[in-house]
Design a protein around this motif. Sequence first.
Motif, mmCIF file in Angstrom:
data_model
loop_
_atom_site.group_PDB
_atom_site.id
_atom_site.type_symbol
_atom_site.label_atom_id
_atom_site.label_comp_id
_atom_site.label_asym_id
_atom_site.label_seq_id
_atom_site.Cartn_x
_atom_site.Cartn_y
_atom_site.Cartn_z
ATOM 1 N N UNK A 17 15.716 32.601 48.943
ATOM 2 C CA UNK A 17 15.539 32.917 47.987
ATOM 3 C C UNK A 17 15.901 31.256 47.405
ATOM 4 N N UNK A 18 17.091 30.996 47.474
ATOM 5 C CA UNK A 18 17.682 30.057 47.215
ATOM 6 C C UNK A 18 16.359 28.656 47.264
ATOM 7 N N UNK A 23 13.013 24.811 43.678
ATOM 8 C CA UNK A 23 12.107 24.083 43.838
ATOM 9 C C UNK A 23 11.551 24.368 42.518
ATOM 10 N N UNK A 24 10.927 22.681 41.747
ATOM 11 C CA UNK A 24 10.220 22.955 40.601
ATOM 12 C C UNK A 24 8.738 23.466 40.194
ATOM 13 N N UNK A 38 6.232 20.464 37.420
ATOM 14 C CA UNK A 38 6.345 18.968 38.393
ATOM 15 C C UNK A 38 7.594 18.452 38.359
ATOM 16 N N UNK A 39 8.033 17.456 38.749
ATOM 17 C CA UNK A 39 9.804 17.312 38.568
ATOM 18 C C UNK A 39 9.893 15.815 37.852
ATOM 19 N N UNK A 44 18.515 18.216 41.408
ATOM 20 C CA UNK A 44 20.143 19.226 41.339
ATOM 21 C C UNK A 44 20.512 19.253 39.975
ATOM 22 N N UNK A 45 21.638 19.196 40.179
ATOM 23 C CA UNK A 45 22.658 19.040 38.144
ATOM 24 C C UNK A 45 21.657 17.543 37.843
ATOM 25 N N UNK A 46 20.904 18.191 36.793
ATOM 26 C CA UNK A 46 19.989 16.763 35.406
ATOM 27 C C UNK A 46 19.164 16.617 35.800
ATOM 28 N N UNK A 47 18.303 16.921 36.923
ATOM 29 C CA UNK A 47 16.946 17.197 36.995
ATOM 30 C C UNK A 47 16.082 17.069 36.536
#
Length: 148
Positions: A17-18, A23-24, A38-39, A44-47
């Motif tokens: 599930x993760x 994933x964006x 889209x990234x 991770x944190x701050x993305x």
Amino acid sequence: MILVERSAHVMAPVETVWDVVQRAEQLPAWLAGVRAAEVLSGEGFGRRQLVQAGRGAAHEAEVIAYQEPTLIGWRERAKGAGARAEARTEIYVQLTPDEEEGGTVVRLIVVRWPAGPVKAALLRLGLRRVGADLEDSLARLTDLAAVG
């Protein structure tokens, strides 16, 4: 502040599930109302990511909670003409392994801070739709995680 949450049991391991929820690029496949994502930078944190809503609005989002493999949360702010800086939405996906039944309990939480009292009143009128969207998202996520 307006908070709506829903949860469901998914018959897949928390890691499976993760893999979907973190994933964006997977957001349009399971999160109701998302047309594209889209990234922009980071991980991770701050993305930072750009999320296109089904109604055409674009939201720049920043990941504000990230605990692999159990929690991801991001804050969206509207972009474009007429966007109000004080309006924001936070979305959290919390995963808990279900030791007794197997699989994963998925909890979706949406917290909104509307731009002013009129927007708040309108948002409260639409709470049932927001809840239905979260239930639809959980059903779609269940199907995706089952596939693998």
